[in-house]
Write a protein that holds these residues in place. Structure first.
Motif, PDB file in Angstrom:
ATOM      1  N   UNK A  18      -0.057  40.854  -4.047  1.00 58.35           N
ATOM      2  CA  UNK A  18      -0.433  41.655  -2.885  1.00 58.35           C
ATOM      3  C   UNK A  18       0.624  41.594  -1.788  1.00 58.35           C
ATOM      4  N   UNK A  19       1.776  40.980  -2.097  1.00 57.88           N
ATOM      5  CA  UNK A  19       2.886  40.911  -1.159  1.00 57.88           C
ATOM      6  C   UNK A  19       3.908  41.973  -1.525  1.00 57.88           C
ATOM      7  N   UNK A  20       5.113  41.985  -0.898  1.00 58.24           N
ATOM      8  CA  UNK A  20       6.059  43.050  -1.193  1.00 58.24           C
ATOM      9  C   UNK A  20       6.602  42.975  -2.607  1.00 58.24           C
ATOM     10  N   UNK A  21       5.722  42.968  -3.577  1.00 61.32           N
ATOM     11  CA  UNK A  21       6.119  43.026  -4.968  1.00 61.32           C
ATOM     12  C   UNK A  21       5.452  44.224  -5.626  1.00 61.32           C
ATOM     13  N   UNK A 175      -0.123  43.013 -14.889  1.00 60.43           N
ATOM     14  CA  UNK A 175       0.494  41.977 -15.720  1.00 60.43           C
ATOM     15  C   UNK A 175       0.693  40.683 -14.943  1.00 60.43           C
ATOM     16  N   UNK A 176       0.973  40.781 -13.641  1.00 62.96           N
ATOM     17  CA  UNK A 176       1.176  39.591 -12.815  1.00 62.96           C
ATOM     18  C   UNK A 176      -0.059  38.702 -12.822  1.00 62.96           C
ATOM     19  N   UNK A 177      -1.221  39.309 -12.649  1.00 61.82           N
ATOM     20  CA  UNK A 177      -2.470  38.542 -12.607  1.00 61.82           C
ATOM     21  C   UNK A 177      -2.889  38.082 -13.997  1.00 61.82           C
ATOM     22  N   UNK A 196       8.264  37.694 -19.586  1.00 54.95           N
ATOM     23  CA  UNK A 196       8.433  38.835 -18.692  1.00 54.95           C
ATOM     24  C   UNK A 196       9.900  39.122 -18.355  1.00 54.95           C
ATOM     25  N   UNK A 197      10.703  38.050 -18.252  1.00 54.44           N
ATOM     26  CA  UNK A 197      12.120  38.240 -17.929  1.00 54.44           C
ATOM     27  C   UNK A 197      12.848  38.843 -19.127  1.00 54.44           C
ATOM     28  N   UNK A 198      12.504  38.388 -20.323  1.00 55.29           N
ATOM     29  CA  UNK A 198      13.087  38.979 -21.532  1.00 55.29           C
ATOM     30  C   UNK A 198      12.667  40.435 -21.680  1.00 55.29           C
ATOM     31  N   UNK A 199      11.407  40.731 -21.359  1.00 52.65           N
ATOM     32  CA  UNK A 199      10.937  42.124 -21.405  1.00 52.65           C
ATOM     33  C   UNK A 199      11.712  42.985 -20.422  1.00 52.65           C
ATOM     34  N   UNK A 200      12.045  42.420 -19.275  1.00 49.34           N
ATOM     35  CA  UNK A 200      12.840  43.144 -18.287  1.00 49.34           C
ATOM     36  C   UNK A 200      14.200  43.511 -18.854  1.00 49.34           C
ATOM     37  N   UNK A 201      14.835  42.553 -19.535  1.00 45.59           N
ATOM     38  CA  UNK A 201      16.146  42.825 -20.135  1.00 45.59           C
ATOM     39  C   UNK A 201      16.054  43.943 -21.167  1.00 45.59           C
ATOM     40  N   UNK A 202      15.020  43.884 -22.013  1.00 44.48           N
ATOM     41  CA  UNK A 202      14.836  44.927 -23.033  1.00 44.48           C
ATOM     42  C   UNK A 202      14.569  46.279 -22.371  1.00 44.48           C
ATOM     43  N   UNK A 229       7.862  41.103 -12.993  1.00 43.51           N
ATOM     44  CA  UNK A 229       7.001  40.581 -11.933  1.00 43.51           C
ATOM     45  C   UNK A 229       5.888  39.701 -12.483  1.00 43.51           C
ATOM     46  N   UNK A 230       5.593  39.817 -13.773  1.00 43.85           N
ATOM     47  CA  UNK A 230       4.528  39.001 -14.363  1.00 43.85           C
ATOM     48  C   UNK A 230       4.865  37.514 -14.325  1.00 43.85           C
ATOM     49  N   UNK A 231       6.143  37.184 -14.183  1.00 39.82           N
ATOM     50  CA  UNK A 231       6.535  35.771 -14.113  1.00 39.82           C
ATOM     51  C   UNK A 231       6.366  35.197 -12.719  1.00 39.82           C
ATOM     52  N   UNK A 232       6.182  36.040 -11.714  1.00 40.88           N
ATOM     53  CA  UNK A 232       6.240  35.602 -10.323  1.00 40.88           C
ATOM     54  C   UNK A 232       5.227  34.516  -9.989  1.00 40.88           C
ATOM     55  N   UNK A 233       3.975  34.730 -10.328  1.00 46.28           N
ATOM     56  CA  UNK A 233       2.939  33.761  -9.985  1.00 46.28           C
ATOM     57  C   UNK A 233       3.128  32.433 -10.683  1.00 46.28           C
ATOM     58  N   UNK A 234       3.587  32.465 -11.930  1.00 47.58           N
ATOM     59  CA  UNK A 234       3.780  31.231 -12.685  1.00 47.58           C
ATOM     60  C   UNK A 234       4.939  30.431 -12.081  1.00 47.58           C
TER      61      UNK A 234
END
Length: 324
Positions: A18-21, A175-177, A196-202, A229-234
Protein backbone atom coordinates in the motif's frame (compact mmCIF):
# COMPACT_ATOMS: atom_id res chain seq x y z
CA UNK A 1 9.10 -6.44 16.35
CA UNK A 2 11.80 -8.81 17.45
CA UNK A 3 12.04 -12.40 16.45
CA UNK A 4 12.64 -14.32 13.29
CA UNK A 5 10.37 -12.19 11.17
CA UNK A 6 7.72 -14.83 10.55
CA UNK A 7 4.71 -12.71 11.39
CA UNK A 8 6.55 -9.67 10.11
CA UNK A 9 6.60 -11.10 6.60
CA UNK A 10 2.86 -10.82 6.17
CA UNK A 11 2.64 -7.46 7.93
CA UNK A 12 5.46 -6.03 5.84
CA UNK A 13 3.83 -7.25 2.66
CA UNK A 14 0.47 -5.70 3.52
CA UNK A 15 2.16 -2.42 4.42
CA UNK A 16 4.47 -2.31 1.42
CA UNK A 17 1.73 -3.23 -1.04
CA UNK A 18 0.00 0.00 0.00
CA UNK A 19 3.09 2.22 -0.25
CA UNK A 20 4.66 3.68 -3.42
CA UNK A 21 4.98 0.24 -4.93
CA UNK A 22 2.29 -1.73 -6.78
CA UNK A 23 -1.04 -0.95 -5.11
CA UNK A 24 -1.12 2.83 -5.67
CA UNK A 25 -0.60 2.16 -9.37
CA UNK A 26 -3.75 0.04 -9.42
CA UNK A 27 -5.96 2.94 -8.34
CA UNK A 28 -3.62 5.62 -9.64
CA UNK A 29 -3.76 4.46 -13.24
CA UNK A 30 -7.52 4.82 -13.73
CA UNK A 31 -7.56 8.01 -11.65
CA UNK A 32 -4.80 9.48 -13.80
CA UNK A 33 -6.73 8.48 -16.91
CA UNK A 34 -9.82 10.30 -15.64
CA UNK A 35 -7.88 13.44 -14.71
CA UNK A 36 -5.96 13.55 -17.98
CA UNK A 37 -9.26 13.32 -19.87
CA UNK A 38 -10.44 16.68 -18.45
CA UNK A 39 -7.63 18.57 -20.16
CA UNK A 40 -8.46 22.29 -20.35
CA UNK A 41 -10.71 22.46 -17.29
CA UNK A 42 -10.16 25.64 -15.24
CA UNK A 43 -7.64 26.69 -17.86
CA UNK A 44 -5.22 23.97 -16.80
CA UNK A 45 -3.60 21.19 -18.78
CA UNK A 46 -4.54 17.63 -17.88
CA UNK A 47 -1.16 16.92 -16.31
CA UNK A 48 -1.46 20.04 -14.14
CA UNK A 49 -4.86 18.90 -12.87
CA UNK A 50 -3.35 15.48 -12.20
CA UNK A 51 -0.54 16.94 -10.11
CA UNK A 52 -2.89 19.15 -8.08
CA UNK A 53 -5.55 16.54 -7.38
CA UNK A 54 -3.05 13.84 -6.37
CA UNK A 55 -0.67 16.03 -4.37
CA UNK A 56 -3.00 18.14 -2.21
CA UNK A 57 -4.68 15.16 -0.44
CA UNK A 58 -1.25 13.57 0.09
CA UNK A 59 0.11 16.64 1.86
CA UNK A 60 -3.08 16.98 3.90
CA UNK A 61 -2.90 13.31 4.94
CA UNK A 62 0.73 13.72 5.99
CA UNK A 63 -0.12 16.69 8.19
CA UNK A 64 -3.05 14.82 9.71
CA UNK A 65 -0.91 11.75 10.40
CA UNK A 66 1.85 13.79 12.02
CA UNK A 67 -0.59 15.46 14.38
CA UNK A 68 -2.98 12.58 15.03
CA UNK A 69 -1.09 9.29 15.16
CA UNK A 70 -0.05 8.09 18.63
CA UNK A 71 3.58 8.47 19.61
CA UNK A 72 3.76 5.05 21.26
CA UNK A 73 1.61 1.93 21.82
CA UNK A 74 0.86 3.18 25.35
CA UNK A 75 -1.05 6.16 23.95
CA UNK A 76 -2.81 4.36 21.08
CA UNK A 77 -6.53 4.88 21.71
CA UNK A 78 -7.40 2.39 18.95
CA UNK A 79 -5.94 -0.46 21.03
CA UNK A 80 -7.57 -2.13 24.00
CA UNK A 81 -5.82 -1.73 27.39
CA UNK A 82 -4.62 -5.35 27.19
CA UNK A 83 -3.24 -4.82 23.69
CA UNK A 84 -1.44 -1.64 24.77
CA UNK A 85 0.17 -3.43 27.70
CA UNK A 86 1.18 -6.41 25.57
CA UNK A 87 2.68 -4.29 22.80
CA UNK A 88 4.52 -2.05 25.26
CA UNK A 89 5.99 -5.10 27.00
CA UNK A 90 7.03 -6.57 23.64
CA UNK A 91 8.68 -3.30 22.68
CA UNK A 92 10.63 -3.22 25.94
CA UNK A 93 11.67 -6.84 25.48
CA UNK A 94 12.99 -5.95 22.04
CA UNK A 95 14.94 -3.05 23.51
CA UNK A 96 16.53 -5.39 26.07
CA UNK A 97 17.49 -7.80 23.29
CA UNK A 98 19.17 -5.01 21.34
CA UNK A 99 20.99 -3.81 24.44
CA UNK A 100 22.30 -7.32 25.08
CA UNK A 101 23.45 -7.77 21.47
CA UNK A 102 25.15 -4.38 21.57
CA UNK A 103 27.16 -5.43 24.60
CA UNK A 104 25.20 -3.39 27.13
CA UNK A 105 23.42 -4.85 30.11
CA UNK A 106 20.95 -1.98 30.21
CA UNK A 107 17.29 -2.93 30.14
CA UNK A 108 16.22 0.62 29.32
CA UNK A 109 15.09 1.87 25.92
CA UNK A 110 18.08 1.03 23.75
CA UNK A 111 18.06 3.96 21.34
CA UNK A 112 21.82 4.50 21.07
CA UNK A 113 22.83 0.82 21.29
CA UNK A 114 20.08 0.01 18.81
CA UNK A 115 21.34 2.51 16.28
CA UNK A 116 24.92 1.29 16.51
CA UNK A 117 23.84 -2.35 16.46
CA UNK A 118 22.07 -1.75 13.16
CA UNK A 119 24.72 0.48 11.59
CA UNK A 120 27.48 -1.95 12.49
CA UNK A 121 25.80 -5.14 11.29
CA UNK A 122 27.24 -6.32 7.99
CA UNK A 123 24.12 -8.38 7.28
CA UNK A 124 22.01 -5.21 7.07
CA UNK A 125 24.50 -3.62 4.67
CA UNK A 126 24.56 -6.81 2.59
CA UNK A 127 20.78 -6.85 2.46
CA UNK A 128 20.75 -3.24 1.26
CA UNK A 129 23.38 -3.91 -1.41
CA UNK A 130 21.50 -6.95 -2.70
CA UNK A 131 18.27 -4.98 -2.86
CA UNK A 132 20.06 -2.14 -4.65
CA UNK A 133 20.64 -4.54 -7.55
CA UNK A 134 16.97 -5.46 -7.54
CA UNK A 135 15.99 -1.78 -7.42
CA UNK A 136 17.80 -1.13 -10.68
CA UNK A 137 15.26 -3.29 -12.50
CA UNK A 138 12.31 -2.65 -10.17
CA UNK A 139 12.36 1.14 -10.35
CA UNK A 140 13.15 1.14 -14.05
CA UNK A 141 9.90 -0.74 -14.60
CA UNK A 142 8.03 1.42 -12.10
CA UNK A 143 9.03 4.73 -13.71
CA UNK A 144 8.95 3.59 -17.33
CA UNK A 145 5.80 1.43 -17.19
CA UNK A 146 3.55 4.11 -18.80
CA UNK A 147 6.10 4.74 -21.58
CA UNK A 148 6.49 1.01 -22.13
CA UNK A 149 2.71 0.58 -22.34
CA UNK A 150 2.57 3.50 -24.78
CA UNK A 151 5.25 1.85 -26.92
CA UNK A 152 3.38 -1.46 -26.76
CA UNK A 153 0.08 0.08 -27.86
CA UNK A 154 1.67 2.15 -30.61
CA UNK A 155 -0.91 4.92 -30.79
CA UNK A 156 -3.18 5.44 -27.80
CA UNK A 157 -4.44 8.37 -25.77
CA UNK A 158 -2.72 9.23 -22.49
CA UNK A 159 -5.91 8.23 -20.67
CA UNK A 160 -5.87 4.76 -22.26
CA UNK A 161 -2.21 4.30 -21.43
CA UNK A 162 -2.74 5.36 -17.81
CA UNK A 163 -5.71 3.03 -17.38
CA UNK A 164 -4.00 0.02 -18.97
CA UNK A 165 -0.87 0.52 -16.89
CA UNK A 166 -2.93 -0.50 -13.85
CA UNK A 167 -3.26 -4.09 -15.17
CA UNK A 168 0.29 -5.37 -14.49
CA UNK A 169 0.43 -3.53 -11.17
CA UNK A 170 -2.80 -5.23 -10.07
CA UNK A 171 -1.13 -8.60 -10.55
CA UNK A 172 2.00 -7.37 -8.78
CA UNK A 173 0.03 -6.13 -5.76
CA UNK A 174 -1.77 -9.46 -5.43
CA UNK A 175 1.49 -11.40 -5.79
CA UNK A 176 3.12 -9.29 -3.05
CA UNK A 177 0.57 -10.38 -0.46
CA UNK A 178 0.15 -13.97 -1.67
CA UNK A 179 3.89 -14.63 -1.81
CA UNK A 180 4.44 -13.24 1.68
CA UNK A 181 1.52 -15.21 3.11
CA UNK A 182 2.86 -18.43 1.57
CA UNK A 183 6.37 -17.69 2.84
CA UNK A 184 5.00 -17.25 6.36
CA UNK A 185 2.86 -20.37 6.16
CA UNK A 186 5.67 -22.71 5.05
CA UNK A 187 8.44 -20.97 7.01
CA UNK A 188 10.70 -20.36 4.00
CA UNK A 189 12.04 -17.02 2.75
CA UNK A 190 15.02 -17.59 0.46
CA UNK A 191 13.20 -18.91 -2.60
CA UNK A 192 10.23 -16.63 -1.97
CA UNK A 193 12.70 -13.82 -2.58
CA UNK A 194 14.54 -15.40 -5.48
CA UNK A 195 11.64 -16.46 -7.70
CA UNK A 196 10.08 -12.99 -8.13
CA UNK A 197 13.47 -11.51 -9.04
CA UNK A 198 14.14 -14.32 -11.51
CA UNK A 199 10.66 -13.81 -12.97
CA UNK A 200 11.53 -10.14 -13.41
CA UNK A 201 14.63 -11.06 -15.41
CA UNK A 202 12.61 -13.41 -17.63
CA UNK A 203 9.89 -10.80 -18.09
CA UNK A 204 12.39 -8.13 -19.11
CA UNK A 205 13.95 -10.45 -21.69
CA UNK A 206 10.48 -11.23 -23.05
CA UNK A 207 9.67 -7.53 -23.14
CA UNK A 208 12.82 -6.77 -25.13
CA UNK A 209 11.86 -9.29 -27.80
CA UNK A 210 8.07 -8.78 -27.79
CA UNK A 211 7.95 -4.97 -27.89
CA UNK A 212 8.39 -4.64 -31.67
CA UNK A 213 6.10 -7.47 -32.71
CA UNK A 214 3.38 -8.53 -30.22
CA UNK A 215 1.41 -6.22 -27.93
CA UNK A 216 -0.24 -9.05 -25.91
CA UNK A 217 3.09 -10.81 -25.37
CA UNK A 218 4.75 -7.52 -24.40
CA UNK A 219 2.01 -6.70 -21.85
CA UNK A 220 2.29 -10.16 -20.32
CA UNK A 221 6.08 -9.80 -20.19
CA UNK A 222 5.69 -6.45 -18.43
CA UNK A 223 3.32 -8.06 -15.92
CA UNK A 224 5.85 -10.86 -15.35
CA UNK A 225 8.64 -8.35 -14.87
CA UNK A 226 6.66 -6.48 -12.23
CA UNK A 227 6.36 -9.67 -10.19
CA UNK A 228 9.65 -8.49 -8.70
CA UNK A 229 7.49 -6.65 -6.16
CA UNK A 230 6.38 -10.01 -4.74
CA UNK A 231 9.76 -10.24 -3.00
CA UNK A 232 9.34 -6.91 -1.22
CA UNK A 233 7.49 -8.03 1.89
CA UNK A 234 9.71 -11.05 2.44
CA UNK A 235 12.92 -9.00 2.12
CA UNK A 236 11.51 -6.36 4.48
CA UNK A 237 11.12 -8.98 7.22
CA UNK A 238 14.86 -9.64 7.54
CA UNK A 239 15.83 -6.61 9.69
CA UNK A 240 13.22 -7.64 12.27
CA UNK A 241 14.77 -11.12 12.36
CA UNK A 242 18.26 -9.72 12.90
CA UNK A 243 17.49 -6.87 15.30
CA UNK A 244 14.84 -6.20 17.89
CA UNK A 245 12.89 -3.13 18.96
CA UNK A 246 14.11 0.24 17.72
CA UNK A 247 17.14 -1.31 16.03
CA UNK A 248 14.86 -3.18 13.62
CA UNK A 249 13.45 0.16 12.48
CA UNK A 250 16.95 1.58 12.04
CA UNK A 251 18.05 -1.58 10.24
CA UNK A 252 15.14 -1.43 7.83
CA UNK A 253 15.78 2.27 7.16
CA UNK A 254 19.48 1.63 6.53
CA UNK A 255 18.85 -1.28 4.16
CA UNK A 256 16.20 0.76 2.35
CA UNK A 257 18.55 3.77 2.03
CA UNK A 258 21.28 1.63 0.47
CA UNK A 259 18.70 -0.02 -1.78
CA UNK A 260 17.51 3.35 -3.04
CA UNK A 261 20.89 3.94 -4.66
CA UNK A 262 19.84 1.33 -7.20
CA UNK A 263 16.46 3.04 -7.41
CA UNK A 264 18.21 6.23 -8.51
CA UNK A 265 20.75 4.65 -10.84
CA UNK A 266 18.38 2.19 -12.54
CA UNK A 267 15.83 4.55 -14.13
CA UNK A 268 18.57 7.02 -15.13
CA UNK A 269 20.54 4.29 -16.87
CA UNK A 270 17.37 2.81 -18.41
CA UNK A 271 16.47 6.19 -19.88
CA UNK A 272 19.99 6.90 -21.12
CA UNK A 273 20.29 3.51 -22.84
CA UNK A 274 16.85 3.88 -24.41
CA UNK A 275 17.70 7.34 -25.72
CA UNK A 276 21.07 6.22 -27.08
CA UNK A 277 19.69 3.15 -28.86
CA UNK A 278 16.35 4.56 -29.98
CA UNK A 279 14.32 1.83 -28.31
CA UNK A 280 13.57 0.08 -25.03
CA UNK A 281 14.87 -3.37 -26.02
CA UNK A 282 18.54 -2.89 -25.09
CA UNK A 283 17.62 -1.16 -21.82
CA UNK A 284 15.33 -4.07 -20.93
CA UNK A 285 18.19 -6.46 -21.69
CA UNK A 286 20.58 -4.64 -19.35
CA UNK A 287 17.96 -4.49 -16.58
CA UNK A 288 17.28 -8.22 -17.09
CA UNK A 289 20.98 -9.00 -16.65
CA UNK A 290 21.13 -7.01 -13.41
CA UNK A 291 17.99 -8.77 -12.12
CA UNK A 292 19.48 -12.17 -12.97
CA UNK A 293 22.66 -11.32 -11.06
CA UNK A 294 20.55 -10.14 -8.12
CA UNK A 295 18.55 -13.38 -8.09
CA UNK A 296 21.74 -15.45 -8.03
CA UNK A 297 23.29 -13.27 -5.33
CA UNK A 298 20.21 -13.53 -3.12
CA UNK A 299 20.13 -17.31 -3.55
CA UNK A 300 23.76 -17.54 -2.43
CA UNK A 301 23.78 -14.97 0.38
CA UNK A 302 20.38 -15.17 2.11
CA UNK A 303 21.22 -18.38 4.03
CA UNK A 304 24.13 -16.48 5.60
CA UNK A 305 21.99 -13.56 6.73
CA UNK A 306 19.40 -15.21 8.95
CA UNK A 307 17.60 -18.55 9.35
CA UNK A 308 14.01 -18.94 8.31
CA UNK A 309 11.25 -18.62 10.93
CA UNK A 310 9.16 -21.64 11.87
CA UNK A 311 6.18 -22.46 9.60
CA UNK A 312 3.17 -20.33 10.38
CA UNK A 313 5.31 -17.47 11.68
CA UNK A 314 5.15 -18.73 15.24
CA UNK A 315 8.02 -18.71 17.63
CA UNK A 316 11.36 -17.08 17.17
CA UNK A 317 14.15 -18.15 14.86
CA UNK A 318 17.58 -18.46 16.35
CA UNK A 319 20.02 -15.70 15.46
CA UNK A 320 22.33 -16.37 12.54
CA UNK A 321 25.74 -17.73 13.50
CA UNK A 322 28.18 -14.97 14.34
CA UNK A 323 25.53 -12.27 14.75
CA UNK A 324 26.86 -9.26 16.60
Amino acid sequence: GEGGGGGGVAVAALFLSSTPTPSPQVAGGPLAALLLSVDGAFGLAGWQILFLVESVPTVAAALWAFNSLPRSPATAACLSPDARRWLTARQRAGARTVAARAGSGSASAASVPGVFAALGMWRIWALGCLDALVSVAKYSLLFFAPLLVDAILGSASPATVAALTAFPFTLAAAATVVNAAHSRRVGERRWHVVWPIAACAVGLVGLAFALPCSAPAALLSLALGLQVYAATGVVASYPAGLLGGEAAVVGYALANAVSNVGGAVGPAAFGAISAATGGYGPACGVAAAVAAVAAGAYAAVLPLLAPDPPPGGGGKAAPAPGSP
